[in-house]
Structures are given as C-alpha cells and as structure tokens.
Write an enzyme that holds these catalytic residues in place. Sequence first.
Site, PDB file in Angstrom:
ATOM      1  CE  LYS A 201      22.255  20.004  43.025  1.00 54.82           C
ATOM      2  NZ  LYS A 201      23.532  20.726  43.114  1.00 54.82           N
TER       3      LYS A 201
ATOM      4  N   GLY B 152      21.422  23.482  49.904  1.00 54.88           N
ATOM      5  CA  GLY B 152      20.656  24.306  48.981  1.00 54.88           C
ATOM      6  C   GLY B 152      21.165  24.230  47.550  1.00 54.88           C
ATOM      7  CG  ASP B 153      21.345  23.769  43.100  1.00 54.57           C
ATOM      8  OD1 ASP B 153      22.560  23.572  43.057  1.00 54.57           O
ATOM      9  OD2 ASP B 153      20.681  24.040  42.070  1.00 54.57           O
TER      10      ASP B 153
HETATM   11  N1  GLU Z   1      24.189  22.982  45.271  1.00 57.21           N
HETATM   12  C1  GLU Z   1      25.579  23.238  45.464  1.00 57.21           C
HETATM   13  C2  GLU Z   1      26.377  22.585  44.356  1.00 57.21           C
HETATM   14  O1  GLU Z   1      25.924  22.552  43.246  1.00 57.21           O
HETATM   15  C3  GLU Z   1      26.061  22.905  46.864  1.00 57.21           C
HETATM   16  C4  GLU Z   1      25.800  21.523  47.341  1.00 57.21           C
HETATM   17  C5  GLU Z   1      26.128  21.278  48.798  1.00 57.21           C
HETATM   18  O2  GLU Z   1      26.590  22.180  49.491  1.00 57.21           O
HETATM   19  O3  GLU Z   1      25.911  20.136  49.226  1.00 57.21           O
HETATM   20  O4  GLU Z   1      27.472  22.129  44.518  1.00 57.21           O
END
Ligand code: GLU
Length: 447
Positions: A128, A167-168
Amino acid sequence: MPIHERLENVYAEVLARNPGEVEFHQAVREVLESISPAVGKHPQYADAKIISRICEPERQIIFRVPWEDDNGEIHINRGFRMEFNSALGPYKGGLRFHPSVYLGIVKFLGFEQIFKNALTGLPIGGGKGGSDFDPKGKSDREIMRFCQSFMTELQRHIGEYTDVPAGDIGVGSREIGYLFGQYKRITNRYESGVLTGKGLIYGGAQVRTEATGYGTAYFVNEMLAARGEDFAGKTAVVSGSGNVAIYAIEKTHQLGGRVVACSDSTGYIVDEKGIDLELLKDIKEVRRERLSSYAETVSNARYVEGAQVWDVPCDVAMPSATQNEITGKEAERLIRNGCTVVAEGANMPTTPEAVQLFQDAGVAFGPGKAANAGGVATSALEMQQNASRDSWTFEYSEDRLEEIMRGIHTRCRETAEEYGMPGNYVAGANIAAYTRVADAMLSLGLI
Ligand code: GLU
C-alpha cells in the site's frame, strides 16, 4: 477475543517497534485475536515465527514529494510505499492521497491488503502507499504536477513483477493516468501491468471502476443467501459517496435492494424512494460538488448536515467511506433500528468494539478483507489481461468478479465452521487468508 499466549509477545513487539501507529496496532490486534484458534492446529507456523515475520514489512519506502502550485509556490509532501509481503505474488495495493495519511495508516492498509489479497485466491502479495497530499480544491494541473513528482521517485521501486500500485481514497482514473504517463516517460517502457485502475483506452480493464462496490453488494447477497434471504424488499444505507459507495448502490439496486441514504464528509442525504444514481454520479463524479446539491434537485430527499448516516434505519449497512466510522455508539443505533447485515466496503470502517456488538447481537458482519476484495481482485484480472495483451468484455469480467466474491464468501464461511465459529466471517477471513500466506512462506524458506 483474547490473543493466544504464543502470540502475545508478537503484539508487544509490534507496539514497541511501531510507536504511535494506532491504526496499525488495531489491524494487527484483530488478526492476532482471530487467528488464535488456529495456533494449536498449526504449531509449525509459530515455530517458524510466521506471524512475527508477516507483521514486519519486507520493505518500507518513505520519500519527499516536492511540487509547485498554480501560483508558483512550492509545497513538500511525504510519499510512502509499504511493500509488505510478496509470498503470493508482486506487492499489490492502492495509493491513498489524503491529509490523514502517515506511516500508521499506510501500514494498517498494507497489512490488511496481505490478507485481503490472499483471500481472493489470486497470485498477489500485499502492499500500500500514498501521500499526505490533499487533493481537495486542487486544480487539474496541480494534481498532474503532484502525480508526476510522486511517480518520479516511486518508479524506481515498482514494476509489473515487483510492485503494482492502484487507486484508493483520492486516487482515481485521472490520477492513475498521470502516474502511468510519468512512469512510461521515465522508463521508456509501455509496461501496462505496472499500475491497475487504468483508463479503458490505455490498458485498463472493464469493471475495475465498479469492482469494489459491486463486489461488496455481491458479498452481501451471499451473506443474505446464507441466512435464507435475499435483497428483495430490503433497505440499505451506504456511507460515503465516492467510487466504492456509488457502485455498491448501483449493484444493490440491480440485485433488488433499495439504498435509501448515503453521505459525504459534511452530512448525509435520505431518499426513501431509493438514491437516484445518475444524479449522484453527476454530482460526485462530474460536478464534484457537495451532497447537499442532491436534496436541492430531488424534492422528496432530505439533506442532514453534520450528522451520521447511521441514524437512518436500514436492513443492510455498507460502510464505504473510511476507517473507524462505525464506533460502538453507531453500532448500537444500527442494531436498535433493526439492521441485520453489515459489510465493509471501506478498509476497517468498524471499530473492534462495534464488531463485537454486531456479533453479540447476531448481526452478520462481513469484514473489509472479504467484502471489499472485489476491487483488488479485478485489479489482478487487469494484470492478467495486460500480461496477455488482451481485453475482456464487461459481461465476462463481471461474471469473473461475481464468481470470485462467491468463492471468498464460501472460503470465509467454511473456515469459520471448520474452526468452530460458524457465522463468524472475521475469523473465517483471517484464518483462511493467514494459512494461505503462511503455507506459501513456509514453502519459500526463511524469507
Ligand atoms: N485500494 C483498493 C483496496 O483497498 C484496491 C487496491 C488495488 O486494486 O490494488 O483494496
């Protein structure tokens, strides 16, 4: 639930090594508590110090992100990438741009991501990243300059086979576009698989935008089916009005439920007829306005400022805004109002106290690691398509997503039963994910 005595020192070590990172402590504690029933059955994990190793990220990257605003003023933000665990595949997880981002948030998200990704059954490790940059009120040019500066450093750490961000909160397709553009420019490689959540015209995947919200609604559908029920005639409340919330609402409506309220950081709207999704999308995705605009357009809708959306009675709650938004107080209110199913669209939106209250009251509770795994699972499908230079149809991708969510639900349910805790999705999710990561780590030797 108490922590098994063989794991107590692990928690003490995490506290000592990561002072002040309360969200990370919370995420670790939840996992340690819920895998405790598995300790006796798998002494080989404790002997090999698997959980201590999982709690220590493989690599932590912190970097400076200097950028210039439209007035020529220079700003310095902090960038992060937590490469937490790559036993199952390349580090995979989103980037969050929000002023609250610091080491404790990135670590909690990265730690959760290891287990979430393992639960999907797909070959992705956990990571992350993000920045304390606040995108609110920034011009498009400023967003682009920030993304370019962020990627100028991040590019040396990522890659299709190494680490694949997405994204997030605060990072959507616009930001992913600017990030990918800069990566391509610096590396001189059209390496589509280095980022997911891309636009459809340059290597993105169908259903990725919708996937997290759709997946959460599919998961609720499975939870309802497990109780011999379905969405028909049920009311739902969704917190937030971002990407996860919007598509959780859309799929809930398609499955026969009715979402009567959603929120943003200033308040919430109630529309007993069911949220008008086209209008909501226009307000949030096109006009980028406050939710109060909704009530100005829809005469029967009501906007409530400065209050919690959990005041609105519902059968199903899908917290899809941010961490720790449902505390004991909100949980008590939801239970009192007759809510019977809660599924986390966001990461860790429910405090441990609230989870306990739901479980004690017989409310089915789907943790984010399971219920919101549809986003990252579809990212893994995007990586598959990029690796084979292929692109699948919307229908095929949506079927795959539904199948994956069903698989996650079954895995959680069966594992909870196997360990004597039927109906406990938290234990089911954590134990199923943990054993998968642990087995991979054992196979790979002392890493
Ligand atoms: N941010 C999203 C999650 O919390 C997606 C992460 C991703 O697609 O790599 O899972």
